[in-house]
Write a protein that holds these residues in place. Sequence first.
Motif, PDB file in Angstrom:
ATOM      1  N   ASP A  53      -3.848  13.394   0.354  1.00 35.94           N
ATOM      2  CA  ASP A  53      -4.300  13.876   2.549  1.00 35.94           C
ATOM      3  C   ASP A  53      -2.933  13.214   2.530  1.00 35.94           C
ATOM      4  N   TRP A  54      -1.824  12.443   2.847  1.00 36.49           N
ATOM      5  CA  TRP A  54      -0.392  12.350   2.977  1.00 36.49           C
ATOM      6  C   TRP A  54       0.599  13.634   2.541  1.00 36.49           C
ATOM      7  N   LYS A 108       1.059  -1.309   0.098  1.00 31.60           N
ATOM      8  CA  LYS A 108       0.403   0.113  -0.377  1.00 31.60           C
ATOM      9  C   LYS A 108       1.273   1.147  -0.011  1.00 31.60           C
ATOM     10  N   SER A 126      -3.611   3.666   6.708  1.00 27.18           N
ATOM     11  CA  SER A 126      -4.681   3.551   5.756  1.00 27.18           C
ATOM     12  C   SER A 126      -6.066   4.292   5.658  1.00 27.18           C
ATOM     13  N   GLU A 127      -6.583   5.300   5.914  1.00 24.38           N
ATOM     14  CA  GLU A 127      -7.252   6.539   5.868  1.00 24.38           C
ATOM     15  C   GLU A 127      -6.694   7.194   4.433  1.00 24.38           C
ATOM     16  N   GLY A 128      -7.697   7.334   3.814  1.00 28.96           N
ATOM     17  CA  GLY A 128      -6.813   8.949   2.868  1.00 28.96           C
ATOM     18  C   GLY A 128      -6.287   8.366   1.892  1.00 28.96           C
TER      19      GLY A 128
END
Length: 383
Positions: free
Chosen positions: A192-193, A74, A186-188
């Motif tokens: 966003d990161w 990921k 895990s989100e976004g």
Amino acid sequence: MKSYKNIFFFLLFSCALSGQEYYFPKPNASWEQKKPQEYKINTDKLQAAVDFAQANEYSGSRDLRIAILKGFEKEPFHKILGPTKKRGGPAGMILKNGYIVAQWGDVKRVDMTFSVTKSLLSTTAGLALDRGFISSTQDKTGDYIWDGTFDGEHNSKITWEHLLQQNSAWSGELWGGKDWADRPPSEGGIDDWKFEQPKEPGTFMEYNDVRVNVLAYALTHVWRAPLPQVLKQNIMDPIGASTTWRWYGYDHAWTEIDGINMKSVTGGGHSGAGLFINTEDMARFGLLFLNNGKWNNEQLISEDWIRQAISPSTPNVNYGYMWWLNKKGDRHWDGLSENIYYAAGFGGNFIVIDPENEMVVVTRWLEPNKIGEFMSKLNEALD
């Protein structure tokens, strides 16, 4: 007065006996074993723990290149940057007062050990502090490394302690790795990161290999020497480790110091590299820490450093200076001593230090979520 003298000599005698109980294996010699019964360890329950470790092998591929790419798929831009090696099967050792009371698998096989490397990296920082190369872990790292790595309003706040506790929130890129792309949430989505504002240093613990590798880079410059050489001369040779272990960096991770090109090593292996080591050498390293930094009569690393290294950080009670701590928190092993601390790496590599029971436990390729259950089974054998 007589009773006080008696107490004094009793304590002195007890301390002398305690010191003699620890056994330190010699280099290139057979490691002495003792029967579990000599330490009132239940043989059947001990064997049940060993059987459990052997029956719960890490489920990832034995071809670690495949396991790494799958495990970190990921991450944007993730790729293998350093050496990897196909692994063996489950292996481990259980030491009581330095003696082997159980072992399984091929304990001489050299395998990758992933983030267990971080605890050895932390130790090179401790050695630098013991020798006065670093005055305090509270010092700003930028006061020592002024090449731009810690420039800017944010990065200039970072201390050695922040780096060691993995709460530095260092922002930037090293050896092609971007801090925001390493182990992302895990989100976004990627935007966003990428554009999230970094946390204030010291306030939030985030497992991040790019930032760990920044620590390795900074320590290389403080020592003015490759860290594998520092570790070999100051720790691994004195404890009688084999000549088979290796500590790698990424293929392109070279830095010039005093006109000499040196490899800057990694603190893990999730893009390859890191420490490649056998089970016996891991156990020797654990035994050094069980005995508070002393091997036989030689103090290799200070007790003061070990106390700092296993003190809980503010953002995460289960993490010290790159050692995991069995305190009451998200990673607590229920029913086991809160004084236990351990090194942990991808694929189920562990060095567990249990001071109350005077034990060191090394496991290789145990399904990671089974370590708590394994340690509980081992604890039952001690009762």
